[in-house]
Design a protein around this motif. Structure first.
Motif, PDB file in Angstrom:
ATOM      1  N   LEU A 152     -38.514  52.998  27.616  1.00 46.93           N
ATOM      2  CA  LEU A 152     -39.346  53.978  26.918  1.00 46.93           C
ATOM      3  C   LEU A 152     -38.548  55.253  26.647  1.00 46.93           C
ATOM      4  O   LEU A 152     -38.757  55.917  25.627  1.00 46.93           O
ATOM      5  N   GLY A 153     -37.620  55.581  27.554  1.00 46.99           N
ATOM      6  CA  GLY A 153     -36.730  56.703  27.302  1.00 46.99           C
ATOM      7  C   GLY A 153     -35.833  56.454  26.096  1.00 46.99           C
ATOM      8  O   GLY A 153     -35.581  57.351  25.277  1.00 46.99           O
ATOM      9  N   LEU A 154     -35.345  55.226  25.975  1.00 44.93           N
ATOM     10  CA  LEU A 154     -34.558  54.860  24.796  1.00 44.93           C
ATOM     11  C   LEU A 154     -35.398  54.950  23.526  1.00 44.93           C
ATOM     12  O   LEU A 154     -34.923  55.398  22.474  1.00 44.93           O
ATOM     13  N   ALA A 155     -36.655  54.514  23.611  1.00 40.83           N
ATOM     14  CA  ALA A 155     -37.550  54.603  22.454  1.00 40.83           C
ATOM     15  C   ALA A 155     -37.761  56.055  22.043  1.00 40.83           C
ATOM     16  O   ALA A 155     -37.760  56.377  20.847  1.00 40.83           O
ATOM     17  N   CYS A 167     -48.824  63.686  24.463  1.00 40.44           N
ATOM     18  CA  CYS A 167     -48.344  62.435  23.857  1.00 40.44           C
ATOM     19  C   CYS A 167     -47.981  61.458  24.969  1.00 40.44           C
ATOM     20  O   CYS A 167     -47.323  61.828  25.944  1.00 40.44           O
ATOM     21  N   GLY A 168     -48.368  60.201  24.810  1.00 36.02           N
ATOM     22  CA  GLY A 168     -48.096  59.202  25.831  1.00 36.02           C
ATOM     23  C   GLY A 168     -46.625  58.878  25.994  1.00 36.02           C
ATOM     24  O   GLY A 168     -46.198  58.461  27.073  1.00 36.02           O
ATOM     25  N   LEU A 169     -45.824  59.086  24.945  1.00 35.71           N
ATOM     26  CA  LEU A 169     -44.388  58.817  25.034  1.00 35.71           C
ATOM     27  C   LEU A 169     -43.609  60.076  25.391  1.00 35.71           C
ATOM     28  O   LEU A 169     -42.702  60.042  26.220  1.00 35.71           O
ATOM     29  N   ASN A 170     -43.958  61.187  24.754  1.00 34.66           N
ATOM     30  CA  ASN A 170     -43.303  62.475  25.021  1.00 34.66           C
ATOM     31  C   ASN A 170     -44.339  63.446  25.572  1.00 34.66           C
ATOM     32  O   ASN A 170     -45.011  64.157  24.813  1.00 34.66           O
ATOM     33  N   PRO A 171     -44.493  63.516  26.898  1.00 34.89           N
ATOM     34  CA  PRO A 171     -45.567  64.317  27.490  1.00 34.89           C
ATOM     35  C   PRO A 171     -45.396  65.822  27.325  1.00 34.89           C
ATOM     36  O   PRO A 171     -46.312  66.579  27.644  1.00 34.89           O
ATOM     37  N   ASP A 172     -44.234  66.248  26.829  1.00 35.17           N
ATOM     38  CA  ASP A 172     -44.039  67.678  26.569  1.00 35.17           C
ATOM     39  C   ASP A 172     -44.603  68.080  25.203  1.00 35.17           C
ATOM     40  O   ASP A 172     -44.552  69.250  24.832  1.00 35.17           O
ATOM     41  N   ARG A 182     -67.044  59.468  29.194  1.00 30.73           N
ATOM     42  CA  ARG A 182     -65.794  59.742  28.496  1.00 30.73           C
ATOM     43  C   ARG A 182     -64.695  58.934  29.187  1.00 30.73           C
ATOM     44  O   ARG A 182     -64.608  58.927  30.412  1.00 30.73           O
ATOM     45  N   HIS A 183     -63.871  58.264  28.391  1.00 23.05           N
ATOM     46  CA  HIS A 183     -62.775  57.457  28.925  1.00 23.05           C
ATOM     47  C   HIS A 183     -61.451  58.143  28.582  1.00 23.05           C
ATOM     48  O   HIS A 183     -61.222  58.508  27.420  1.00 23.05           O
ATOM     49  N   LEU A 184     -60.581  58.273  29.565  1.00 24.08           N
ATOM     50  CA  LEU A 184     -59.312  58.929  29.341  1.00 24.08           C
ATOM     51  C   LEU A 184     -58.311  58.555  30.431  1.00 24.08           C
ATOM     52  O   LEU A 184     -58.596  57.711  31.291  1.00 24.08           O
ATOM     53  N   PHE A 185     -57.138  59.159  30.377  1.00 24.27           N
ATOM     54  CA  PHE A 185     -56.085  58.908  31.362  1.00 24.27           C
ATOM     55  C   PHE A 185     -55.659  60.241  31.976  1.00 24.27           C
ATOM     56  O   PHE A 185     -55.622  61.256  31.284  1.00 24.27           O
ATOM     57  N   ALA A 186     -55.307  60.198  33.255  1.00 34.48           N
ATOM     58  CA  ALA A 186     -54.764  61.387  33.913  1.00 34.48           C
ATOM     59  C   ALA A 186     -53.269  61.249  34.157  1.00 34.48           C
ATOM     60  O   ALA A 186     -52.651  62.156  34.720  1.00 34.48           O
ATOM     61  N   SER A 187     -52.695  60.134  33.756  1.00 34.70           N
ATOM     62  CA  SER A 187     -51.263  59.895  33.968  1.00 34.70           C
ATOM     63  C   SER A 187     -50.757  58.959  32.887  1.00 34.70           C
ATOM     64  O   SER A 187     -51.551  58.393  32.114  1.00 34.70           O
ATOM     65  N   GLY A 188     -49.431  58.788  32.830  1.00 31.88           N
ATOM     66  CA  GLY A 188     -48.883  57.939  31.790  1.00 31.88           C
ATOM     67  C   GLY A 188     -47.489  57.431  32.106  1.00 31.88           C
ATOM     68  O   GLY A 188     -46.736  58.048  32.876  1.00 31.88           O
ATOM     69  N   ASN A 189     -47.156  56.285  31.506  1.00 32.52           N
ATOM     70  CA  ASN A 189     -45.794  55.757  31.526  1.00 32.52           C
ATOM     71  C   ASN A 189     -45.096  56.299  30.289  1.00 32.52           C
ATOM     72  O   ASN A 189     -45.382  55.879  29.175  1.00 32.52           O
ATOM     73  N   THR A 190     -44.193  57.254  30.472  1.00 35.11           N
ATOM     74  CA  THR A 190     -43.641  57.997  29.350  1.00 35.11           C
ATOM     75  C   THR A 190     -42.135  57.791  29.223  1.00 35.11           C
ATOM     76  O   THR A 190     -41.500  57.136  30.052  1.00 35.11           O
ATOM     77  N   GLY A 191     -41.566  58.407  28.199  1.00 35.21           N
ATOM     78  CA  GLY A 191     -40.126  58.367  28.012  1.00 35.21           C
ATOM     79  C   GLY A 191     -39.365  59.145  29.062  1.00 35.21           C
ATOM     80  O   GLY A 191     -38.143  59.046  29.160  1.00 35.21           O
ATOM     81  N   TYR A 192     -40.080  59.928  29.869  1.00 30.82           N
ATOM     82  CA  TYR A 192     -39.486  60.660  30.984  1.00 30.82           C
ATOM     83  C   TYR A 192     -39.852  60.042  32.327  1.00 30.82           C
ATOM     84  O   TYR A 192     -39.678  60.673  33.365  1.00 30.82           O
ATOM     85  N   GLY A 193     -40.384  58.832  32.309  1.00 30.76           N
ATOM     86  CA  GLY A 193     -40.852  58.209  33.537  1.00 30.76           C
ATOM     87  C   GLY A 193     -42.344  58.425  33.704  1.00 30.76           C
ATOM     88  O   GLY A 193     -43.056  58.743  32.750  1.00 30.76           O
ATOM     89  N   PHE A 194     -42.816  58.251  34.936  1.00 30.66           N
ATOM     90  CA  PHE A 194     -44.246  58.409  35.203  1.00 30.66           C
ATOM     91  C   PHE A 194     -44.589  59.892  35.257  1.00 30.66           C
ATOM     92  O   PHE A 194     -43.929  60.672  35.936  1.00 30.66           O
ATOM     93  N   ARG A 195     -45.621  60.294  34.512  1.00 25.52           N
ATOM     94  CA  ARG A 195     -46.113  61.668  34.516  1.00 25.52           C
ATOM     95  C   ARG A 195     -47.583  61.689  34.909  1.00 25.52           C
ATOM     96  O   ARG A 195     -48.355  60.848  34.453  1.00 25.52           O
ATOM     97  N   SER A 196     -47.960  62.662  35.726  1.00 24.66           N
ATOM     98  CA  SER A 196     -49.331  62.719  36.232  1.00 24.66           C
ATOM     99  C   SER A 196     -49.926  64.106  36.042  1.00 24.66           C
ATOM    100  O   SER A 196     -49.241  65.120  36.211  1.00 24.66           O
TER     101      SER A 196
END
Length: 382
Positions: free
Chosen positions: A146-149, A258-263, A9-23
């Motif tokens: 990304l926050g602006l997006a 969501c990769g952009l909005n992690p909430d 299985r391929h996935l991510f445990a973190s992301g570059n989001t509109g709120y900065g880096f989230r892990s």
């Protein structure tokens, strides 16, 4: 992959989001961690190489694994988890700094710092400092764009509210339909117990643009519900309602942010039911197959009511595209600077240390396999 290889299985445990880096690195070692190796070391010292060697060896041995890709460089690995063994190996350096759980019992720290060569690096100090500063600056700019997006996306979504264009009653009916498809006839797994959520990312915003590995997560599942529709038409709300319904019934879930909005949730997988609810829209599109339930939220939109905001929505959409693309551009620039930093740290001695750590971890994996076999034998005798 041969028939004897383990499933991946391929996935991510973190992301570059509109709120900065989230892990969500705390969710890598799952469900019952027995051995967790946390790798420390500077850029280019071989952390991803250790993880790759361990993962490849386990897959060849027929062990199912989860590979966690780095959102800032998807070709690099942040971690590997072998659920059936309780073995996990992860990169514990910033920005996802983690420490070994229960050191000496479950967790163990492995440092690759010594392989970098202190004397050699001392002569490269100024270059390391300057390049490291450049990496941080470019990531900060990427996250600001990304926050602006994200702000532009919310502006676009708000027009559905301003126009009162969304049929909330129809959304409620769809939520009930999804719950019926997934849960009718299923008993509550654990009476009096609320389910738990394992939080991760199925997609990420990367220097190559948006990336996802949904096929590795969804292909094996028997029941899938796909929700598609424009931002603001209630897709995320439907996913969240199903997640809550599963937890309330005592089911454990995999909750993919969501990769952009992690909430906000994009997808939910319910392993016990071999089921998933998927937000099937850009940038994480996936082709449904025969038998999947597909819900299009466009059917719940009053297009005439929305028409008066058409020009404003087009402006918001254009703003989103510009900011999103600029964020990805800065992620690409940050990766180039990071790769330069890796070259600074690279030394000929690295390979031997990387292979030694991989052998050490794989020896622990064999011990865990033996423990599992003995436990299974004891249960059969009982």
């Amino acid at each position: 992959m041969s028939k004897s290889d383990g499933r991946v299985r391929h996935l991510f445990a973190s992301g570059n989001t509109g709120y900065g880096f989230r892990s969500h690195f705390e969710s890598i070692a799952w469900p019952e961690p027995r051995r967790v190796f946390v790798l420390k070391g500077g850029p280019g010292t071989g952390k991803s190489a250790v993880i790759r060697l361990v993962a490849d060896a386990l897959i060849r041995q027929g062990v199912d694994v989860e590979l966690f890709h780095c959102p800032s460089d998807p070709a690099s690995l942040d971690g590997v988890n072998a659920p059936e063994l309780g073995l996990a190996v992860l990169d514990g350096t910033p920005p996802h700094a983690v420490e070994p759980p229960l050191p000496g019992l479950v967790g163990r720290l492995l440092s690759l710092e010594a392989t970098a060569g202190r004397a050699l690096l001392a002569g490269r100090r100024e270059r390391i400092v300057a390049t490291g500063r450049l990496v941080r600056q470019r990531f900060q700019l990427a996250h600001r764009y990304l926050g602006l997006a994200l702000g532009a996306l919310r502006l676009y979504e708000d027009f559905y509210e301003h126009a009162r264009a969304l049929d909330r009653a129809a959304l409620d009916q769809s939520a009930a339909e999804i719950e019926a498809v997934l849960f009718d006839g299923c008993r509550t797994l654990r009476r009096g117990r609320r389910g738990s959520a394992r939080r991760l990312f199925a997609s990420a915003i990367t220097p190559d643009g948006p990336r996802h590995f949904l096929e590795s997560l969804l292909d094996p599942l028997q029941r899938r519900v796909f929700i598609r529709g424009n931002p603001g038409t209630g897709c995320a709300g439907l996913v969240a309602r199903v997640a809550e319904a599963a937890l309330r019934r005592g089911f454990d879930i995999e909750a993919y942010a969501c990769g952009l909005n992690p909430d906000r949730l994009d997808h939910v997988i319910i392993p016990e039911l071999s089921a998933a609810v998927v937000h099937n829209a850009y940038p994480h599109t996936y082709e449904p197959r025969a038998g999947d339930l597909v819900i299009d939220t466009a059917a719940f939109v009053n297009v005439e009511a929305l028409e008066r905001y058409r020009e404003e929505m087009e402006v918001a959409q254009a703003l989103f595209g510009q900011a999103f693309d600029q964020g990805i551009w800065y992620l690409r620039r940050a990766l180039l600077a990071h790769q330069e930093l890796e070259q600074v740290y690279a030394t000929p001695e690295l390979r031997a240390q990387v292979e030694a750590f991989a052998r050490e971890i794989l020896a622990e994996a064999r011990a865990l396999q033996q423990e599992r076999a003995e436990e299974a034998g004891g249960q059969r005798l009982a």
